[in-house]
Design an enzyme around this catalytic site. Structure first.
Site, PDB file in Angstrom:
ATOM      1  N   CYS A 167     -18.214  65.656  14.543  1.00  0.00           N
ATOM      2  CA  CYS A 167     -17.688  64.979  13.243  1.00  0.00           C
ATOM      3  C   CYS A 167     -18.865  65.909  11.996  1.00  0.00           C
ATOM      4  O   CYS A 167     -18.002  65.894  10.934  1.00  0.00           O
ATOM      5  CB  CYS A 167     -18.041  63.627  12.987  1.00  0.00           C
ATOM      6  SG  CYS A 167     -19.620  63.078  13.684  1.00  0.00           S
ATOM      7  N   GLU A 210     -18.574  55.037  11.204  1.00  0.00           N
ATOM      8  CA  GLU A 210     -18.874  56.382  10.972  1.00  0.00           C
ATOM      9  C   GLU A 210     -17.623  57.259  11.414  1.00  0.00           C
ATOM     10  O   GLU A 210     -17.129  57.203  12.725  1.00  0.00           O
ATOM     11  CB  GLU A 210     -19.816  56.853  12.533  1.00  0.00           C
ATOM     12  CG  GLU A 210     -21.287  55.986  12.216  1.00  0.00           C
ATOM     13  CD  GLU A 210     -22.034  56.693  10.977  1.00  0.00           C
ATOM     14  OE1 GLU A 210     -21.876  57.615  10.327  1.00  0.00           O
ATOM     15  OE2 GLU A 210     -23.238  56.036  10.780  1.00  0.00           O
TER      16      GLU A 210
HETATM   17  P1  NAD Z   1     -10.226  57.776  17.768  1.00  0.00           P
HETATM   18  O1  NAD Z   1     -10.577  57.374  16.160  1.00  0.00           O
HETATM   19  O2  NAD Z   1      -9.109  58.132  18.178  1.00  0.00           O
HETATM   20  O3  NAD Z   1     -10.770  56.641  18.829  1.00  0.00           O
HETATM   21  C1  NAD Z   1     -12.278  56.257  18.744  1.00  0.00           C
HETATM   22  C2  NAD Z   1     -12.271  54.861  19.381  1.00  0.00           C
HETATM   23  O4  NAD Z   1     -11.609  54.078  18.927  1.00  0.00           O
HETATM   24  C3  NAD Z   1     -11.882  55.106  20.885  1.00  0.00           C
HETATM   25  O5  NAD Z   1     -12.729  54.271  21.665  1.00  0.00           O
HETATM   26  C4  NAD Z   1     -10.474  54.354  20.857  1.00  0.00           C
HETATM   27  O6  NAD Z   1     -10.128  53.893  21.922  1.00  0.00           O
HETATM   28  C5  NAD Z   1     -10.750  53.226  19.767  1.00  0.00           C
HETATM   29  N1  NAD Z   1      -9.616  52.975  18.907  1.00  0.00           N
HETATM   30  C6  NAD Z   1      -8.398  53.451  18.792  1.00  0.00           C
HETATM   31  N2  NAD Z   1      -7.500  52.684  18.124  1.00  0.00           N
HETATM   32  C7  NAD Z   1      -8.312  51.783  17.769  1.00  0.00           C
HETATM   33  C8  NAD Z   1      -8.309  50.598  16.971  1.00  0.00           C
HETATM   34  N3  NAD Z   1      -6.941  50.289  16.251  1.00  0.00           N
HETATM   35  N4  NAD Z   1      -8.997  49.692  16.787  1.00  0.00           N
HETATM   36  C9  NAD Z   1     -10.204  49.620  17.521  1.00  0.00           C
HETATM   37  N5  NAD Z   1     -10.427  50.898  18.161  1.00  0.00           N
HETATM   38  C10 NAD Z   1      -9.370  51.511  18.296  1.00  0.00           C
HETATM   39  O7  NAD Z   1     -11.376  59.017  17.597  1.00  0.00           O
HETATM   40  P2  NAD Z   1     -11.516  60.091  18.970  1.00  0.00           P
HETATM   41  O8  NAD Z   1     -10.406  60.834  19.007  1.00  0.00           O
HETATM   42  O9  NAD Z   1     -11.880  59.331  20.067  1.00  0.00           O
HETATM   43  O10 NAD Z   1     -12.928  60.823  18.415  1.00  0.00           O
HETATM   44  C11 NAD Z   1     -12.773  61.811  17.603  1.00  0.00           C
HETATM   45  C12 NAD Z   1     -12.973  61.149  15.991  1.00  0.00           C
HETATM   46  O11 NAD Z   1     -14.261  60.609  15.906  1.00  0.00           O
HETATM   47  C13 NAD Z   1     -12.965  62.381  14.968  1.00  0.00           C
HETATM   48  O12 NAD Z   1     -12.384  62.021  13.798  1.00  0.00           O
HETATM   49  C14 NAD Z   1     -14.543  62.434  14.830  1.00  0.00           C
HETATM   50  O13 NAD Z   1     -14.866  63.205  13.357  1.00  0.00           O
HETATM   51  C15 NAD Z   1     -15.055  60.882  14.801  1.00  0.00           C
HETATM   52  N6  NAD Z   1     -16.353  60.916  15.004  1.00  0.00           N
HETATM   53  C16 NAD Z   1     -17.101  60.488  14.045  1.00  0.00           C
HETATM   54  C17 NAD Z   1     -18.677  60.491  14.076  1.00  0.00           C
HETATM   55  C18 NAD Z   1     -19.441  60.091  13.104  1.00  0.00           C
HETATM   56  O14 NAD Z   1     -20.750  59.585  13.528  1.00  0.00           O
HETATM   57  N7  NAD Z   1     -18.990  59.985  11.952  1.00  0.00           N
HETATM   58  C19 NAD Z   1     -19.204  60.963  15.388  1.00  0.00           C
HETATM   59  C20 NAD Z   1     -18.205  61.272  16.506  1.00  0.00           C
HETATM   60  C21 NAD Z   1     -16.938  61.451  16.168  1.00  0.00           C
END
Ligand code: NAD
Length: 496
Positions: free
Chosen positions: A302, A268
């Site tokens: 998002c 997602e």
């Molecule tokens: P992010 O991608 O920076 O981090 C998300 C999670 O992934 C965190 O727990 C982080 O520690 C972890 N992470 C970071 N690098 C990783 C890697 N290489 N492998 C595995 N895990 C890793 O996102 P964020 O800044 O925490 O959240 C905002 C983003 O999330 C926005 O882009 C938003 O659109 C998206 N989002 C999407 C949805 C959806 O359902 N489509 C819902 C909410 C947020």
């Protein structure tokens, strides 16, 4: 374990330092902790265990054992009971969780009565009901493939160990939208929350350990300040599936890392959704809704619509109507029940949003409203609700996810052009269209996104599948489709 900080008028903020591994609430092996911060004030609320690769290794081992050597994956009654206990415990503790959620997430208090707390808790009841009535076997009757008379049936089985990686913007919603269906389907889980909101997950871990009979190892919660720890869930061969919510950039990395062991990947990701107004729309209603939506939780959603696509012939009217509402929507202190637009999650996120505001000006755009930091809120991480005009849909501000209260208005020249502009994005997560019903539905059907609201209709609910087309994701969360993401399909046959 609690920190005693008080959030004005909302009661004590009760957090949880410890991670949950194999049924035990414990510190990180290294003994290290990291701070969690109130984004509205910049104050440190307390600390959480800083999980390392060693802790994650323990958690994956525990989840693997719980899957392979207990009856969790096959005992539906046990799972229904566990989910109902968890739901009841969260209901009983809702008022305890509310101040913590406002303080750690910066979520406006009003939102905690919906998407930020109450709705995700209720989603567990929906999942338990679904599980109780779900047919895990389907009879396909007899046939004679290759001339061999056979009776065939399909059996749905748990996928195995699920690595769940979540972001900070709606942590309860996303943690529970993964945990509920994954557990209902019979999987065991390692949950790795975002470093910005560890308590929303560790408190859940404590409630599972203390208030439910969910067996040890079935749910493990490992917070970490280090993103690389979450990355291990994508590469570890003991993990069968990664369920990831976060940015598209990270989603790409998850997919690559998971490819080594051909893991099931459920993503997602980000969005840059369009709010399309047709020339026969209720302009007042449409523009007010677009304004409200982008300001909600300071645009940190998002699915939030961040491109307002309006008829060129009524552009000025649309801008004026939108600005009028954005200017008066309550912004600031998230503990105020009226607040719509609270803080951004961190100074880092505010820097990121401000970088886009600078880019908007550099690319020739101008601010109808906002564009800076609000006065009198210097302690937290606030940005003013901002309305931008003068940028084409191809500009970076209109193409990239900003994750702030920033709306760009773009003119269209009729329905076909509006559809083309809405679809001119790498994303396809959500959207909204306003106009005469049949025309609006026809436009909604042509926009390549996983969810669409028509004339203000809202799809967000535990029974409605949600997810992205294109680079907004792979798979669906919630609804029956969301539950079935966590199942494998086995086909069986016997001589007929
Ligand atoms: P992010 O991608 O920076 O981090 C998300 C999670 O992934 C965190 O727990 C982080 O520690 C972890 N992470 C970071 N690098 C990783 C890697 N290489 N492998 C595995 N895990 C890793 O996102 P964020 O800044 O925490 O959240 C905002 C983003 O999330 C926005 O882009 C938003 O659109 C998206 N989002 C999407 C949805 C959806 O359902 N489509 C819902 C909410 C947020």
């Amino acid at each position: 374990m609690s920190d005693g900080t008080t959030t004005a008028g909302l009661g004590p903020v009760v957090g949880e330092e410890r991670m949950l591994i194999d049924g035990e609430l414990r510190a990180a092996r290294s003994g290290k902790v990291f701070e969690t911060v109130n984004p509205a004030t910049g104050e440190v609320l307390g600390v959480a265990a800083d999980g390392s690769a060693d802790d994650l290794d323990d958690a994956i081992g525990a989840a693997r054992r719980a899957f392979d050597s207990t009856d969790w994956s096959t005992n539906v009654d046990r799972r229904v009971a566990g989910l109902r206990q968890l739901h009841a415990a969260l209901v009983a503790r809702t008022e305890e969780l509310r101040p913590m959620t406002v303080a750690e997430v910066g979520a406006p208090l009003g939102m905690t009565h919906h998407a930020q707390l109450n709705t995700p808790i209720e989603s567990l009841a929906w999942v338990a009901d679904l599980l109780e009535g779900y047919a895990f076997e389907t009879d396909l009757g007899n046939a004679a493939p290759l001339g061999i008379p056979s009776h065939r049936w399909i059996r749905r089985e748990a996928t195995g160990v699920v690595g769940a990686v979540t972001p900070w913007n709606v942590p309860h919603q996303i943690n529970l939208a993964k945990l509920g269906p994954a557990l209902a389907a019979g999987n065991t889980v390692v949950l790795k929350p975002a470093p910005d909101t560890p308590w929303c997950a560790t408190v859940l871990g404590r409630i599972i350990a203390e208030d439910t009979d969910i067996p040890p190892g079935v749910v493990n919660v490992v917070p970490s300040a280090d993103h690389a720890v979450g990355a291990l869930l994508s590469s570890d061969p003991r993990v069968d599936m990664v369920s990831f919510t976060g940015s598209t950039a990270t989603g790409r990395k998850v997919m690559v890392a998971a490819s080594e062991s051909i893991k099931k990947v459920f993503l997602e990701l980000g969005g840059k959704s369009a709010f399309v107004v047709l020339d026969d729309a209720d302009f007042g209603g449409a523009c007010a809704t677009a304004a409200f939506t982008v300001c909600t939780h300071a645009g940190q959603g998002c699915v939030i619509t961040t491109r307002l696509i309006v008829p060129r012939s009524r552009f000025d009217e649309a801008v004026e109507a939108t600005a009028k509402v954005m200017a008066v929507l309550p912004a600031g202190d998230p503990t105020d029940p009226g607040t719509v637009c609270g803080p951004l999650i961190s100074a880092r996120q505010r820097d990121r949003v401000e970088e886009y505001l600078r880019l908007a000006v550099a690319d020739g755009g101008s601010f109808v409203l906002g564009g800076g930091r609000p006065e009198g809120l210097s302690a937290g991480f606030f940005v003013e609700p901002t309305l931008i005009v003068g940028l084409p849909n191809s500009s970076r501000v209109a193409q990239e996810e900003i994750f702030g209260p920033v709306l760009t208005v773009i003119p269209h020249d009729g329905d076909d052009d509006a559809v083309a502009l809405a679809n001119d994005s790498i994303y396809g997560l959500s959207g909204s269209v306003w106009g005469e019903r049949d025309r609006a539905i026809s436009v909604a059907n042509r926009i390549r996104t996983g969810t669409m609201g028509i004339n203000g209709g809202l799809w967000f609910s535990p029974d409605v599948p949600f997810g992205g087309y294109r680079q907004s994701g792979v798979g669906r969360e919630s609804g029956i489709a969301g539950f079935e993401e966590y199942l494998e399909t086995k086909s069986l046959a016997e001589p007929a």
